[in-house]
Scaffold this motif. Structure first.
Motif, PDB file in Angstrom:
ATOM      1  N   ASN A 372      36.191  36.359  55.427  1.00 57.99           N
ATOM      2  CA  ASN A 372      36.807  35.551  54.377  1.00 57.99           C
ATOM      3  C   ASN A 372      35.880  35.443  53.168  1.00 57.99           C
ATOM      4  O   ASN A 372      36.301  35.572  52.022  1.00 57.99           O
ATOM      5  CB  ASN A 372      37.140  34.161  54.927  1.00 57.99           C
ATOM      6  N   VAL A 373      34.584  35.216  53.442  1.00 58.75           N
ATOM      7  CA  VAL A 373      33.609  35.095  52.351  1.00 58.75           C
ATOM      8  C   VAL A 373      33.515  36.407  51.575  1.00 58.75           C
ATOM      9  O   VAL A 373      33.547  36.420  50.338  1.00 58.75           O
ATOM     10  CB  VAL A 373      32.223  34.720  52.901  1.00 58.75           C
ATOM     11  N   THR A 374      33.401  37.530  52.293  1.00 60.35           N
ATOM     12  CA  THR A 374      33.269  38.812  51.595  1.00 60.35           C
ATOM     13  C   THR A 374      34.555  39.181  50.859  1.00 60.35           C
ATOM     14  O   THR A 374      34.500  39.863  49.832  1.00 60.35           O
ATOM     15  CB  THR A 374      32.889  39.930  52.583  1.00 60.35           C
ATOM     16  N   SER A 375      35.701  38.718  51.358  1.00 60.62           N
ATOM     17  CA  SER A 375      36.961  38.950  50.640  1.00 60.62           C
ATOM     18  C   SER A 375      36.964  38.222  49.304  1.00 60.62           C
ATOM     19  O   SER A 375      37.481  38.733  48.290  1.00 60.62           O
ATOM     20  CB  SER A 375      38.147  38.495  51.489  1.00 60.62           C
ATOM     21  N   ILE A 376      36.385  37.034  49.286  1.00 59.12           N
ATOM     22  CA  ILE A 376      36.284  36.268  48.035  1.00 59.12           C
ATOM     23  C   ILE A 376      35.357  36.976  47.056  1.00 59.12           C
ATOM     24  O   ILE A 376      35.641  37.061  45.851  1.00 59.12           O
ATOM     25  CB  ILE A 376      35.786  34.840  48.336  1.00 59.12           C
ATOM     26  N   ILE A 377      34.254  37.514  47.569  1.00 54.84           N
ATOM     27  CA  ILE A 377      33.344  38.290  46.719  1.00 54.84           C
ATOM     28  C   ILE A 377      34.076  39.489  46.129  1.00 54.84           C
ATOM     29  O   ILE A 377      33.984  39.785  44.934  1.00 54.84           O
ATOM     30  CB  ILE A 377      32.126  38.760  47.529  1.00 54.84           C
ATOM     31  N   LEU A 378      34.813  40.212  46.961  1.00 54.85           N
ATOM     32  CA  LEU A 378      35.554  41.385  46.502  1.00 54.85           C
ATOM     33  C   LEU A 378      36.575  41.019  45.445  1.00 54.85           C
ATOM     34  O   LEU A 378      36.761  41.744  44.457  1.00 54.85           O
ATOM     35  CB  LEU A 378      36.244  42.061  47.691  1.00 54.85           C
ATOM     36  N   GLU A 379      37.254  39.880  45.643  1.00 57.69           N
ATOM     37  CA  GLU A 379      38.240  39.440  44.656  1.00 57.69           C
ATOM     38  C   GLU A 379      37.566  39.146  43.324  1.00 57.69           C
ATOM     39  O   GLU A 379      38.093  39.476  42.251  1.00 57.69           O
ATOM     40  CB  GLU A 379      38.958  38.193  45.183  1.00 57.69           C
ATOM     41  N   GLY A 380      36.379  38.536  43.378  1.00 54.36           N
ATOM     42  CA  GLY A 380      35.640  38.280  42.141  1.00 54.36           C
ATOM     43  C   GLY A 380      35.235  39.568  41.445  1.00 54.36           C
ATOM     44  O   GLY A 380      35.324  39.673  40.212  1.00 54.36           O
ATOM     45  N   LEU A 381      34.807  40.566  42.222  1.00 51.90           N
ATOM     46  CA  LEU A 381      34.431  41.853  41.627  1.00 51.90           C
ATOM     47  C   LEU A 381      35.635  42.537  41.006  1.00 51.90           C
ATOM     48  O   LEU A 381      35.543  43.130  39.927  1.00 51.90           O
ATOM     49  CB  LEU A 381      33.812  42.758  42.704  1.00 51.90           C
ATOM     50  N   ARG A 382      36.779  42.454  41.680  1.00 51.99           N
ATOM     51  CA  ARG A 382      37.990  43.075  41.140  1.00 51.99           C
ATOM     52  C   ARG A 382      38.395  42.424  39.822  1.00 51.99           C
ATOM     53  O   ARG A 382      38.655  43.117  38.824  1.00 51.99           O
ATOM     54  CB  ARG A 382      39.137  42.944  42.142  1.00 51.99           C
ATOM     55  N   LYS A 383      38.440  41.112  39.794  1.00 55.69           N
ATOM     56  CA  LYS A 383      38.870  40.409  38.579  1.00 55.69           C
ATOM     57  C   LYS A 383      37.895  40.621  37.424  1.00 55.69           C
ATOM     58  O   LYS A 383      38.302  40.675  36.262  1.00 55.69           O
ATOM     59  CB  LYS A 383      39.029  38.922  38.879  1.00 55.69           C
ATOM     60  N   SER A 384      36.615  40.753  37.760  1.00 56.40           N
ATOM     61  CA  SER A 384      35.628  40.961  36.692  1.00 56.40           C
ATOM     62  C   SER A 384      35.845  42.294  35.986  1.00 56.40           C
ATOM     63  O   SER A 384      35.482  42.462  34.825  1.00 56.40           O
ATOM     64  CB  SER A 384      34.209  40.901  37.261  1.00 56.40           C
ATOM     65  N   SER A 385      36.432  43.258  36.703  1.00 54.89           N
ATOM     66  CA  SER A 385      36.691  44.566  36.093  1.00 54.89           C
ATOM     67  C   SER A 385      38.020  44.597  35.349  1.00 54.89           C
ATOM     68  O   SER A 385      38.261  45.508  34.554  1.00 54.89           O
ATOM     69  CB  SER A 385      36.692  45.651  37.172  1.00 54.89           C
ATOM     70  N   GLU A 386      38.873  43.613  35.600  1.00 56.19           N
ATOM     71  CA  GLU A 386      40.185  43.579  34.957  1.00 56.19           C
ATOM     72  C   GLU A 386      40.206  42.631  33.762  1.00 56.19           C
ATOM     73  O   GLU A 386      40.828  42.917  32.747  1.00 56.19           O
ATOM     74  CB  GLU A 386      41.246  43.152  35.971  1.00 56.19           C
ATOM     75  N   GLU A 387      39.549  41.501  33.883  1.00 58.07           N
ATOM     76  CA  GLU A 387      39.524  40.510  32.796  1.00 58.07           C
ATOM     77  C   GLU A 387      38.231  40.703  32.011  1.00 58.07           C
ATOM     78  O   GLU A 387      37.273  39.946  32.135  1.00 58.07           O
ATOM     79  CB  GLU A 387      39.632  39.100  33.374  1.00 58.07           C
ATOM     80  N   LEU A 388      38.210  41.752  31.211  1.00 56.32           N
ATOM     81  CA  LEU A 388      36.975  42.213  30.583  1.00 56.32           C
ATOM     82  C   LEU A 388      36.384  41.217  29.589  1.00 56.32           C
ATOM     83  O   LEU A 388      35.186  41.235  29.320  1.00 56.32           O
ATOM     84  CB  LEU A 388      37.223  43.553  29.882  1.00 56.32           C
ATOM     85  N   THR A 389      37.209  40.365  29.003  1.00 57.08           N
ATOM     86  CA  THR A 389      36.696  39.437  27.978  1.00 57.08           C
ATOM     87  C   THR A 389      36.390  38.062  28.542  1.00 57.08           C
ATOM     88  O   THR A 389      35.974  37.172  27.814  1.00 57.08           O
ATOM     89  CB  THR A 389      37.736  39.286  26.845  1.00 57.08           C
ATOM     90  N   SER A 390      36.586  37.882  29.848  1.00 59.96           N
ATOM     91  CA  SER A 390      36.395  36.556  30.443  1.00 59.96           C
ATOM     92  C   SER A 390      34.913  36.249  30.638  1.00 59.96           C
ATOM     93  O   SER A 390      34.111  37.130  30.928  1.00 59.96           O
ATOM     94  CB  SER A 390      37.111  36.480  31.790  1.00 59.96           C
ATOM     95  N   ASP A 391      34.574  34.970  30.483  1.00 56.86           N
ATOM     96  CA  ASP A 391      33.198  34.521  30.732  1.00 56.86           C
ATOM     97  C   ASP A 391      33.048  33.943  32.135  1.00 56.86           C
ATOM     98  O   ASP A 391      32.014  33.379  32.470  1.00 56.86           O
ATOM     99  CB  ASP A 391      32.799  33.446  29.704  1.00 56.86           C
ATOM    100  N   HIS A 392      34.092  34.092  32.968  1.00 62.77           N
ATOM    101  CA  HIS A 392      34.078  33.481  34.294  1.00 62.77           C
ATOM    102  C   HIS A 392      33.238  34.255  35.303  1.00 62.77           C
ATOM    103  O   HIS A 392      33.007  33.772  36.404  1.00 62.77           O
ATOM    104  CB  HIS A 392      35.513  33.368  34.836  1.00 62.77           C
ATOM    105  N   TYR A 393      32.804  35.451  34.926  1.00 60.05           N
ATOM    106  CA  TYR A 393      32.208  36.327  35.921  1.00 60.05           C
ATOM    107  C   TYR A 393      30.743  36.642  35.610  1.00 60.05           C
ATOM    108  O   TYR A 393      30.272  37.758  35.815  1.00 60.05           O
ATOM    109  CB  TYR A 393      33.021  37.617  36.034  1.00 60.05           C
ATOM    110  N   GLN A 394      30.031  35.628  35.132  1.00 62.09           N
ATOM    111  CA  GLN A 394      28.622  35.814  34.816  1.00 62.09           C
ATOM    112  C   GLN A 394      27.778  36.080  36.068  1.00 62.09           C
ATOM    113  O   GLN A 394      26.669  36.582  35.990  1.00 62.09           O
ATOM    114  CB  GLN A 394      28.087  34.577  34.087  1.00 62.09           C
ATOM    115  N   TYR A 395      28.312  35.724  37.226  1.00 61.37           N
ATOM    116  CA  TYR A 395      27.584  35.942  38.479  1.00 61.37           C
ATOM    117  C   TYR A 395      27.613  37.398  38.924  1.00 61.37           C
ATOM    118  O   TYR A 395      26.834  37.817  39.781  1.00 61.37           O
ATOM    119  CB  TYR A 395      28.184  35.070  39.589  1.00 61.37           C
ATOM    120  N   VAL A 396      28.520  38.191  38.346  1.00 61.42           N
ATOM    121  CA  VAL A 396      28.659  39.592  38.758  1.00 61.42           C
ATOM    122  C   VAL A 396      27.538  40.421  38.150  1.00 61.42           C
ATOM    123  O   VAL A 396      27.280  40.360  36.956  1.00 61.42           O
ATOM    124  CB  VAL A 396      30.022  40.158  38.337  1.00 61.42           C
ATOM    125  N   SER A 397      26.870  41.195  38.985  1.00 69.58           N
ATOM    126  CA  SER A 397      25.789  42.062  38.532  1.00 69.58           C
ATOM    127  C   SER A 397      25.919  43.418  39.219  1.00 69.58           C
ATOM    128  O   SER A 397      26.647  43.572  40.203  1.00 69.58           O
ATOM    129  CB  SER A 397      24.428  41.447  38.885  1.00 69.58           C
TER     130      SER A 397
END
Length: 509
Positions: A372-397
Motif C-alpha cells: 500500500n505504501v509503495t503504491s502511494i509512492i508510485l501514484e505520486g511519481l505518476r502524477k508528478s510526470s503528468e502535472e508538470l506545473t504543479s508545486d505539489h511534488y517537491q519530494y520527487v527526486s
C-alpha cells in the motif's frame, strides 16, 4: 570426527526417550521428503525424509528451501500483533503441553516435541564435556564455539534394501550415500554439532541381496587438494558423535547407508543469530512499519500529496529515499525468503506446522501494508510526470525514481526465477495437498505500475526539471536524451564506464 559416544556411554532412559520421540513423529507424519534446488537449478526430492525441531520461530535454510521448525518449548505470547495475539497460546502460558496443543498439535506429538527439547539439553551438556577435554586445553585462551543448540534436523533414512535409488560414492568408494558430502551451513561460526542416531529393523526380509553393511559417517578434509584420504566410521545403534568447534569448517561429512536397518538421526546445531527466525523478521517489520511515512497512512487518508509533501527539502528527500529502499528490501525478504518458502511446500506441510499459521498470516498482512505504501509512492511519481506545473511534488527526486526502479526490477527478476521454479514437472506429479499453494498477496498485481512505466515517468520528470533545454536539440538527439533520462544514475554510470573502456581499447589498437 572429534568424539564418539558408544551406545553404552548413555543410560537406557536417554535411548528410550529418543526412540519414543522418533517413532511418535513418524506415526504422526512429521517426516517429509523435501523438494530442493541443488545448485539453484532443477528441483529434486531429497533421498531422506526429515523434519526440523527447535526454538519457537526458528528455521533452517538449505539447498534453496527454508524449513520451518516445530517448537520444542512453549510458543511465546507475543506474536507481533498487539491487537490479535494467539489467544490459545496465551491462556496456557504456564503449561507447556497445553501451549502446543492449543496451537494445534496433537497431545502425543506435543509431548514428543517437548521431550526433544529436554534431550537437546542433555546433548548440550555432553558436548560441553567433550569440548572441555578434547579442544579447550589445546586452544589459546580456551576459546571455543557455542554448544547452545537451537535447532535439530531429524532425518528418517531407509537402508539400501528399501531405497533403491541411492547413489554410490564413486570418489572414495565408501558405499551408497543417503546424504552426500557436505558441510552443515547457516550455523554460528565454530559452533559444535552433536548427532544422535538409532537403528530399527525396516528392510524387506524377502530381499535376496541383503547383506550386513552397517550405517557409517564418512569424513574428509574439505580442501580438494588435500592428500589426506577419506575415512568412514561405523555407527552402532544408539551412538552419538560430535563435530566440535572448527571441525565443520575444515571437513565435510556424508552418511553412508546401511543395508537393512531404518535409521533415525537427530543433528543438533547452533543456528546463526539475528536472522532466519520469526522473531527477527517480525521485529524488522515492526521497526520499518513504524516509520513516519507508514504511520501517516491512516491519518492522511492515503493522499500522496498530504503524506509526502513534508519531504520537500533535500535532507528529507534523502530520508524518503532511504525509507522507500527499506520498504522494497523488506517486501522482497517477506515474499521470497518467507511467504513463498512456506507456500511452495503445500497445504499438507502447513497442516503439520500449526504454530506457524499466525506468523505467516502476519507476514502477509505486513507485506500488504508495505505494498500500500509503495503504491502511494508510485501514484505520486505518476502524477508528478503528468502535472508538470504543479508545486505539489517537491519530494520527487531522481534518487526516488531510482530506488523504486531498482526495487521493482529486483522483485521482477526474483519472481521470474520463482515462476520458472514452479514450472518444474516435479510439482505436477505431486498429490494435490503437497503442491505449492498460491501466493495471493503478490500473484494478483496486474494493475500495478510496471517498471517500464516508471522509467517513462522518470524521463518526463528529468526533462521537466531541465526546462527548455530539449527544445533546441534535434528529434534523434531528443530520443537519445529521453532514453538516457529513463535510466537510473547507476545505469548511466555503468554506460559511461563501458564507453571509457571501449575508447581505451580503441586507442591501444
Amino acid at each position: 570426527l572429534n568424539a564418539l559416544n558408544a551406545p553404552d556411554a548413555m543410560n537406557a532412559t536417554i535411548h528410550e526417550n529418543f526412540s519414543n520421540v522418533f517413532s511418535t513423529m513418524d506415526e504422526n507424519g512429521l517426516f517429509l521428503y523435501d523438494v530442493v534446488q541443488p545448485g539453484g537449478k532443477r528441483s529434486s526430492y531429497t533421498f531422506v525424509k526429515r523434519t526440523l525441531v527447535g526454538e519457537p520461530g526458528s528455521t533452517y535454510k538449505y539447498l534453496g528451501l527454508r524449513l520451518f521448525s516445530h517448537p520444542w518449548s512453549p510458543w511465546p505470547d507475543d506474536d507481533g500483533d498487539d491487537d490479535n495475539n494467539n489467544k490459545g497460546a496465551k491462556k496456557s502460558k504456564n503449561n507447556a503441553l497445553n501451549n502446543l496443543t492449543q496451537l494445534g498439535y496433537k497431545t502425543k506429538t506435543a509431548r514428543a516435541l517437548l521431550q526433544m527439547g529436554k534431550l537437546n539439553q542433555e546433548l548440550i551438556a555432553r558436548t560441553e564435556e567433550k569440548l572441555a577435554v578434547q579442544v579447550k586445553p589445546y586452544v589459546e585462551g580456551g576459546l571455543v564455539g557455542s554448544t547452545k543448540f537451537t535447532i535439530t534436523l531429524i532425518n528418517r533414512m531407509e537402508p539400501t534394501s528399501m531405497k533403491k535409488d541411492l547413489k554410490y560414492d564413486n570418489v572414495h568408494g565408501l558405499g551408497k550415500a543417503s546424504v552426500s558430502w557436505h558441510k552443515d551451513s547457516g550455523l554460528q561460526d565454530f559452533s559444535s554439532i552433536a548427532v544422535y542416531h538409532t537403528l530399527e529393523e525396516g528392510s524387506d526380509s524377502s530381499n535376496e541381496e541383503q547383506n550386513d553393511d552397517p550405517w557409517k559417517v564418512g569424513l574428509r578434509v574439505a580442501d580438494p587438494n588435500s592428500s589426506t584420504p577419506a575415512l568412514s566410521v561405523d555407527l552402532p545403534s544408539g551412538a552419538c558423535y560430535y563435530l566440535l568447534d572448527d571441525f565443520n569448517h575444515q571437513h565435510e561429512h556424508a552418511v553412508i547407508s546401511g543395508a537393512n536397518s531404518l535409521r533415525y538421526s537427530s543433528t543438533h546445531r547452533v543456528a546463526r543469530d539475528g536472522s532466519g527466525t520469526w522473531q527477527s523478521i517480525r521485529d524488522k517489520s515492526k521497526t520499518i512499519l513504524s516509520s513516519e511515512l507508514c504511520s501517516s497512512l491512516d491519518r492522511d487518508n492515503n493522499d500522496p500529496n498530504k503524506i509526502l509533501s513534508s519531504y520537500s527539502s533535500a535532507p528529507l528527500q534523502k530520508k524518503l529515499v532511504k525509507e522507500v529502499r527499506s520498504y522494497y528490501q523488506l517486501m522482497a525478504e517477506l515474499e521470497f525468503e518467507w511467504i513463498r518458502m512456506w507456500n511452495v511446500q503445500g497445504q499438507h506441510h502447513a497442516d503439520l506446522h500449526p504454530a506457524w499459521h499466525r506468523p505467516i498470516e502476519i507476514m502477509n498482512t505486513h507485506f500488504l501494508k508495505l505494498k500500500n505504501v509503495t503504491s502511494i509512492i508510485l501514484e505520486g511519481l505518476r502524477k508528478s510526470s503528468e502535472e508538470l506545473t504543479s508545486d505539489h511534488y517537491q519530494y520527487v527526486s531522481e534518487d526516488l525514481f531510482d530506488v523504486v526502479i531498482e526495487g521493482m526490477e529486483s522483485r521482477d527478476n526474483l519472481r521470474a526465477v520463482w515462476k520458472q521454479r514452479l514450472k518444474d514437472k516435479i510439482f505436477k506429479a505431486m498429490p494435490k495437498e503437497t503442491r505449492p499453494m498460491q501466493c495471493n498477496a503478490f500473484d494478483e498485481e496486474c494493475d500495478e505500475a510496471t517498471c517500464d512505466k516508471v522509467r517513462k515517468w522518470r524521463s518526463v520528470h528529468v526533462q521537466n526539471k531541465d526546462g527548455n533545454k530539449l527544445k533546441t536539440v534535434s528529434s534523434n538527439d531528443r530520443k537519445g536524451k529521453s532514453k538516457l533520462n529513463s535510466m537510473t544514475k547507476k545505469e548511466r554510470k555503468k554506460v559511461a564506464s563501458n564507453w571509457e573502456r571501449m575508447k581505451s581499447s580503441i586507442k591501444k589498437h
